[in-house]
Design an enzyme around this catalytic site. Structure first.
Site, PDB file in Angstrom:
ATOM      1  N   TYR A   9       6.937  48.693 -50.455  1.00 19.26           N
ATOM      2  CA  TYR A   9       8.257  49.145 -50.896  1.00 19.26           C
ATOM      3  C   TYR A   9       8.221  50.483 -51.635  1.00 19.26           C
ATOM      4  O   TYR A   9       9.248  50.951 -52.110  1.00 19.26           O
ATOM      5  CB  TYR A   9       8.893  48.094 -51.810  1.00 19.26           C
ATOM      6  CG  TYR A   9       8.016  47.662 -52.976  1.00 19.26           C
ATOM      7  CD1 TYR A   9       8.000  48.393 -54.160  1.00 19.26           C
ATOM      8  CD2 TYR A   9       7.192  46.541 -52.886  1.00 19.26           C
ATOM      9  CE1 TYR A   9       7.198  48.010 -55.234  1.00 19.26           C
ATOM     10  CE2 TYR A   9       6.394  46.145 -53.945  1.00 19.26           C
ATOM     11  CZ  TYR A   9       6.396  46.883 -55.121  1.00 19.26           C
ATOM     12  OH  TYR A   9       5.601  46.508 -56.173  1.00 19.26           O
ATOM     13  N   GLY A  10       7.043  51.123 -51.715  1.00 19.83           N
ATOM     14  CA  GLY A  10       6.926  52.373 -52.470  1.00 19.83           C
ATOM     15  C   GLY A  10       6.217  53.460 -51.683  1.00 19.83           C
ATOM     16  O   GLY A  10       6.616  53.800 -50.569  1.00 19.83           O
ATOM     17  N   THR A  11       5.148  53.985 -52.243  1.00 15.63           N
ATOM     18  CA  THR A  11       4.490  55.164 -51.665  1.00 15.63           C
ATOM     19  C   THR A  11       3.714  54.871 -50.390  1.00 15.63           C
ATOM     20  O   THR A  11       3.252  55.802 -49.725  1.00 15.63           O
ATOM     21  CB  THR A  11       3.530  55.795 -52.688  1.00 15.63           C
ATOM     22  OG1 THR A  11       2.482  54.872 -53.006  1.00 15.63           O
ATOM     23  CG2 THR A  11       4.264  56.189 -53.961  1.00 15.63           C
ATOM     24  N   GLU A 211      31.562  53.468 -46.582  1.00 14.71           N
ATOM     25  CA  GLU A 211      30.724  52.387 -46.065  1.00 14.71           C
ATOM     26  C   GLU A 211      30.669  51.170 -46.998  1.00 14.71           C
ATOM     27  O   GLU A 211      29.957  50.202 -46.718  1.00 14.71           O
ATOM     28  CB  GLU A 211      29.309  52.905 -45.801  1.00 14.71           C
ATOM     29  CG  GLU A 211      29.232  54.097 -44.856  1.00 14.71           C
ATOM     30  CD  GLU A 211      29.704  53.773 -43.442  1.00 14.71           C
ATOM     31  OE1 GLU A 211      29.975  52.585 -43.156  1.00 14.71           O
ATOM     32  OE2 GLU A 211      29.818  54.689 -42.620  1.00 14.71           O
TER      33      GLU A 211
END
Length: 289
Positions: A9-11, A211
């Site tokens: 979920y990150g780098t 949206e």
């Protein structure tokens, strides 16, 4: 050699600073989530803690033992019960095609004390939306210039780069308004086409409202889109948060999609839509072409 599923979920996500670690990994899903709460550590990467009431968005990969070992080293994980920066645990990952069990690297609750919570649960979105200029992939009624004129926002959407090809997705109608379904892109083995714009902050502010992001209808996401033979990375689009079974779009909405896209979408894609919409929804698009 056995393979493991890992949610990142990150780098470690595509186009991020440590994505090279995943060079031997196989991408299973780009649009997926798991239960948790996300924080900005403050030095260029996020951390997730357990929370059954919130969502964290990321990507799911199948990795070999060597890649998992490299990930453990990057995340400061040495083994169960040891002095770890991140813990590695298994939990349920939700994708467009079902649930999987996968490893996730998490912080302990006390490690997140004083950190900024990332509202919306997507670290990539959190930092990319701060850019002054973005590429934006429209695949539904936001392709329609007439509707933009009616809403007095046409000046925000004048820089059209051309037709965008989004591989491994398909157009579907997975959310309903009062009169029928609205468009979404869902991961598949197909291709979705649309228009790619370059937009600024005013267009972004409009899209976030249009949206229904605050209401949890759609969420921003970043995808890789091919335009004029060039692959553009981290292109903004919007996907439905809680996908339901497909519902037929109302005719006026289907017309906006075709009216806005007919000068950009390929003839083969338009033929595909014509066939699918006639069979599934009894909608004939020929009158709008």
């Amino acid at each position: 050699m056995s393979k493991k599923l890992v949610f990142v979920y990150g780098t470690l996500r595509k186009n991020q600073s440590n994505s090279s670690c995943m060079k031997h990994a196989v991408l299973v899903a780009s649009q997926c989530w798991t239960s948790g709460r996300l924080y900005d550590v403050g030095v260029g990467y996020p951390a997730m803690v357990s929370d059954s009431e919130q969502k964290v968005y990321g990507e799911l990969y199948k990795v070999d033992v060597d890649t998992l070992r490299e990930m453990d080293l990057l995340e400061g994980y040495h083994g169960p019960g040891l002095d770890n920066l991140y813990e590695r645990r298994q939990q349920t990952i939700y994708t467009d095609v079902g649930k999987k069990q996968a490893y996730v690297y998490t912080f302990r609750e006390e490690q997140a004390t004083g950190l900024r919570e990332i509202k919306g649960g997507d670290w990539k979105v959190d930092h990319l939306l701060k850019k002054k200029q973005l590429y934006y992939f429209a695949y539904g009624s936001c392709m329609d210039q007439e509707r933009m004129v009616e809403h007095d926002v046409a000046d925000y959407f004048t820089n059209v780069l051309g037709r965008g090809n989004l591989q491994s997705y398909q157009l579907a109608f997975t959310i309903t308004a009062g009169d029928g379904g609205r468009a979404d892109v869902v991961e598949s083995d197909g291709k979705a086409e649309g228009k790619v714009y370059q937009i600024g902050s005013e267009a972004l502010a409009y899209l976030l409202v249009r949206e229904g992001v605050e209401e949890g209808k759609y969420r921003p996401s970043f995808v890789d889109v091919e335009v004029n033979g060039v692959m553009l990375h981290d292109v903004l689009t919007f996907v439905v948060v809680d996908k339901q079974s497909e519902t037929a779009p109302p005719e006026h909405y289907a017309k906006e999609i075709i009216r806005g896209g007919k000068d950009y979408l390929s003839s083969s894609y338009l033929q595909k839509l014509e066939k699918e919409w006639k069979e599934k929804f009894a909608i004939n698009i020929q009158k709008w072409l």
